[in-house]
Design a protein around this motif. Sequence first.
Motif, PDB file in Angstrom:
ATOM      1  N   THR A   1       9.631  24.497  -8.137  1.00 51.99           N
ATOM      2  CA  THR A   1      10.525  24.626  -6.983  1.00 51.99           C
ATOM      3  C   THR A   1      10.093  23.719  -5.837  1.00 51.99           C
ATOM      4  N   THR A   2       8.823  23.784  -5.462  1.00 54.87           N
ATOM      5  CA  THR A   2       8.344  22.966  -4.344  1.00 54.87           C
ATOM      6  C   THR A   2       8.297  21.478  -4.706  1.00 54.87           C
ATOM      7  N   SER A   3       8.028  21.168  -5.982  1.00 55.68           N
ATOM      8  CA  SER A   3       7.982  19.763  -6.414  1.00 55.68           C
ATOM      9  C   SER A   3       9.366  19.120  -6.337  1.00 55.68           C
ATOM     10  N   PHE A   4      10.373  19.825  -6.818  1.00 59.07           N
ATOM     11  CA  PHE A   4      11.734  19.292  -6.762  1.00 59.07           C
ATOM     12  C   PHE A   4      12.212  19.172  -5.320  1.00 59.07           C
ATOM     13  N   ALA A   5      11.871  20.158  -4.484  1.00 64.50           N
ATOM     14  CA  ALA A   5      12.279  20.103  -3.072  1.00 64.50           C
ATOM     15  C   ALA A   5      11.628  18.908  -2.375  1.00 64.50           C
TER      16      ALA A   5
ATOM     17  N   HIS B   1      -5.675  25.770 -11.228  1.00 60.16           N
ATOM     18  CA  HIS B   1      -4.299  25.343 -10.945  1.00 60.16           C
ATOM     19  C   HIS B   1      -4.057  25.201  -9.449  1.00 60.16           C
ATOM     20  N   ILE B   2      -4.643  26.080  -8.652  1.00 64.80           N
ATOM     21  CA  ILE B   2      -4.483  26.003  -7.196  1.00 64.80           C
ATOM     22  C   ILE B   2      -5.018  24.676  -6.667  1.00 64.80           C
ATOM     23  N   TRP B   3      -6.126  24.202  -7.252  1.00 72.25           N
ATOM     24  CA  TRP B   3      -6.678  22.906  -6.832  1.00 72.25           C
ATOM     25  C   TRP B   3      -5.740  21.759  -7.207  1.00 72.25           C
ATOM     26  N   PHE B   4      -5.105  21.859  -8.364  1.00 70.85           N
ATOM     27  CA  PHE B   4      -4.163  20.811  -8.779  1.00 70.85           C
ATOM     28  C   PHE B   4      -2.971  20.728  -7.830  1.00 70.85           C
ATOM     29  N   ILE B   5      -2.412  21.890  -7.456  1.00 71.08           N
ATOM     30  CA  ILE B   5      -1.219  21.856  -6.599  1.00 71.08           C
ATOM     31  C   ILE B   5      -1.568  21.502  -5.155  1.00 71.08           C
ATOM     32  N   ALA B   6      -2.861  21.495  -4.820  1.00 70.15           N
ATOM     33  CA  ALA B   6      -3.272  21.094  -3.476  1.00 70.15           C
ATOM     34  C   ALA B   6      -3.333  19.569  -3.329  1.00 70.15           C
ATOM     35  N   LEU B   7      -3.300  18.836  -4.457  1.00 65.30           N
ATOM     36  CA  LEU B   7      -3.388  17.373  -4.399  1.00 65.30           C
ATOM     37  C   LEU B   7      -2.146  16.715  -3.783  1.00 65.30           C
TER      38      LEU B   7
ATOM     39  N   ASN C   1       0.817  -1.215   0.000  1.00 68.40           N
ATOM     40  CA  ASN C   1       0.000   0.000   0.000  1.00 68.40           C
ATOM     41  C   ASN C   1       0.851   1.266   0.000  1.00 68.40           C
ATOM     42  N   VAL C   2       2.017   1.213   0.668  1.00 65.73           N
ATOM     43  CA  VAL C   2       2.920   2.353   0.648  1.00 65.73           C
ATOM     44  C   VAL C   2       3.439   2.584  -0.762  1.00 65.73           C
ATOM     45  N   SER C   3       3.718   1.499  -1.483  1.00 63.99           N
ATOM     46  CA  SER C   3       4.155   1.622  -2.879  1.00 63.99           C
ATOM     47  C   SER C   3       3.073   2.293  -3.721  1.00 63.99           C
ATOM     48  N   ILE C   4       1.827   1.893  -3.499  1.00 64.61           N
ATOM     49  CA  ILE C   4       0.706   2.517  -4.208  1.00 64.61           C
ATOM     50  C   ILE C   4       0.598   3.991  -3.850  1.00 64.61           C
ATOM     51  N   LEU C   5       0.830   4.303  -2.559  1.00 65.33           N
ATOM     52  CA  LEU C   5       0.747   5.694  -2.110  1.00 65.33           C
ATOM     53  C   LEU C   5       1.813   6.546  -2.803  1.00 65.33           C
ATOM     54  N   PHE C   6       3.013   6.007  -2.945  1.00 64.77           N
ATOM     55  CA  PHE C   6       4.061   6.738  -3.659  1.00 64.77           C
ATOM     56  C   PHE C   6       3.657   6.985  -5.113  1.00 64.77           C
ATOM     57  N   ILE C   7       3.065   5.990  -5.740  1.00 63.71           N
ATOM     58  CA  ILE C   7       2.627   6.144  -7.136  1.00 63.71           C
ATOM     59  C   ILE C   7       1.570   7.245  -7.239  1.00 63.71           C
ATOM     60  N   ILE C   8       0.600   7.215  -6.332  1.00 63.38           N
ATOM     61  CA  ILE C   8      -0.452   8.244  -6.330  1.00 63.38           C
ATOM     62  C   ILE C   8       0.153   9.622  -6.094  1.00 63.38           C
ATOM     63  N   PHE C   9       1.112   9.685  -5.165  1.00 59.16           N
ATOM     64  CA  PHE C   9       1.743  10.974  -4.861  1.00 59.16           C
ATOM     65  C   PHE C   9       2.420  11.553  -6.094  1.00 59.16           C
TER      66      PHE C   9
ATOM     67  N   ILE D   1       1.928  10.824  -9.238  1.00 59.22           N
ATOM     68  CA  ILE D   1       0.940  11.159 -10.273  1.00 59.22           C
ATOM     69  C   ILE D   1       0.347  12.539  -9.981  1.00 59.22           C
ATOM     70  N   ALA D   2      -0.001  12.775  -8.703  1.00 65.33           N
ATOM     71  CA  ALA D   2      -0.535  14.087  -8.299  1.00 65.33           C
ATOM     72  C   ALA D   2       0.503  15.178  -8.518  1.00 65.33           C
ATOM     73  N   LEU D   3       1.768  14.878  -8.213  1.00 63.69           N
ATOM     74  CA  LEU D   3       2.841  15.854  -8.409  1.00 63.69           C
ATOM     75  C   LEU D   3       3.016  16.178  -9.887  1.00 63.69           C
ATOM     76  N   LEU D   4       2.955  15.138 -10.724  1.00 61.09           N
ATOM     77  CA  LEU D   4       3.084  15.346 -12.174  1.00 61.09           C
ATOM     78  C   LEU D   4       1.911  16.154 -12.719  1.00 61.09           C
ATOM     79  N   MET D   5       0.721  15.900 -12.190  1.00 65.93           N
ATOM     80  CA  MET D   5      -0.463  16.664 -12.617  1.00 65.93           C
ATOM     81  C   MET D   5      -0.316  18.141 -12.278  1.00 65.93           C
ATOM     82  N   SER D   6       0.222  18.437 -11.098  1.00 64.98           N
ATOM     83  CA  SER D   6       0.403  19.839 -10.704  1.00 64.98           C
ATOM     84  C   SER D   6       1.455  20.515 -11.578  1.00 64.98           C
ATOM     85  N   ILE D   7       2.523  19.787 -11.930  1.00 66.40           N
ATOM     86  CA  ILE D   7       3.547  20.359 -12.805  1.00 66.40           C
ATOM     87  C   ILE D   7       2.986  20.605 -14.201  1.00 66.40           C
ATOM     88  N   MET D   8       2.227  19.633 -14.713  1.00 62.55           N
ATOM     89  CA  MET D   8       1.610  19.795 -16.032  1.00 62.55           C
ATOM     90  C   MET D   8       0.645  20.970 -16.042  1.00 62.55           C
ATOM     91  N   SER D   9      -0.072  21.152 -14.938  1.00 59.38           N
ATOM     92  CA  SER D   9      -0.992  22.281 -14.842  1.00 59.38           C
ATOM     93  C   SER D   9      -0.241  23.599 -14.932  1.00 59.38           C
TER      94      SER D   9
END
Length: 509
Positions: free
Chosen positions: A112-116, A41-47, A6-14, A16-24
């Motif tokens: 910046t925040t995604s890379f950090a 965009h604010i909603w995307f980066i809140a994921l 489940n932790v592996s799945i959580l990392f995948i979800i995380f 994916i959400a990070l990539l969505m915010s960057i794409m946004s």
Amino acid sequence: MLTSFNVSILFIIFFIALLMSIMSGLVFLNSRMPLSYVRIHIWFIALPPFVAFIGLIFAHKNMAVGIWYSDVLSWLMSFFVLIIGVIIQRYCVRYLMGDRSYRKYFTLFTLTTSFAATAWLTGDLRIMVISWGLTLACLTILISLTSAWKVTKAAAKVTRKLFLLSWIALLIAVLWIASLTGEWQYIDIFTNTNLGQINGWERFGINLLIILAVMIPAAQWPFQRWLIESVAAPTPVSAIMHAGIVNAGGIMLTRFSPLFNGDIATLILLFFASVSVLMGAGISLVHADYKRLLVGSTIGQMGFMLIQCALGAYIPAIIHLILHGLFKATLFLRSGSAVRHFSVPNRANERMSYLWIISGRVLALLIGLGFWLSAPEEGYRIVSGLILAWSLSVSWTQLVAFGEGKFGRIIGLALLIVVGSVYYLVHHYFSVELHTISFQSVQPPTFVIIVVAIILLLGSVMSTWVARHRSSTAFSIMYLWLVRLGDAKPETVERHPNYLKKYISKGGH
């Protein structure tokens, strides 16, 4: 508690959400996309911070999942950096409206925040170095984003050189560690077998490189210049610097803590950090400019955080950097309303205030002494007790001693009690949770702790004496020296952005 799968799945979800915010953020760069999209965009980066919060609460701790690492520190720092990014970007929706680089700011803040966050979630040193380098690069671009303004270009130039030096030092240290141990992941490197392969001189050299890599982003003396020059950057950029980037040293030193146990390099870190505490406090006292005052405060606070790390108090250092980040981001985002009002008190009020100040200092000293004696075997508590006493004394003076009448003092005292209670509860919660992280801590010799305490005490006594003898030569010399330290170079100071003149002459278009 989540299972390994489940932790592996959580990392995948995380991610994916990070990539969505960057794409946004990248989509928002398209000029055809309406500016109103920024609210989506604010909603995307809140994921991503939402997923990171789930990981912080439910994920299995101290567990490697491929190149990623799940523990309280990794999830906590990822959540902290990302939520700070959400707050700042939400603030920028109106604050930066009309700026020519309006779209670019949101994209760069997201990167910046995604890379950090990626740098602190990984257990692989290669990913950490690359992600941290990209974080510093994005921050430098943010500072220079107003390319038509010569001031920000000059500030970015200074920042770029120092950040590059910091990153190269970290890169060499990581390559050196890998060449000696043959491993790239924290859990494989810091085993007794691999640590035994690193002799004393090699460890000392690696630690010096890590200290250099940490001190520059933390704006410690003699590398504080980049932070002083960067006050010309927009307020949200300053907020993200002071809240999420300069305090990264505490995380890095915690991760590399097994290398620092008993090493003489910690004494070098203690020296530079102690000097930075005194210098930062002095700068914040003599400068009237609000942002420059906050810069001095950050230099001093980061110095204290590094002192905690050098004394083996990694958990208090992590708590310190989180609370400092939240506090400093708040101060920067409200800087536009920070207007001081001065009044000339009469003699009677001065005498009354003096009595309140003395009583506050006595109370603060007793509380600081009690904090130390509650666990005297932990050497760092001597220094922490001094800082706590000083902080309480300053807060008492501002909130109670200089309160307007009895009602004002009662309100100030009530506010001080509430803030102190909240701090205690937050500190206690994080202390319990962070004790689950894997790190090694060996306290330095007692004489080292005593020397640090004496340095801080002498600095406090000296500043108090000089403040009471303002007509003396010593006061003039110290005052002018601190002003000079906190002032930016002439090429990074401008009363008014000259590049705006041509737009004003054209009607603002």
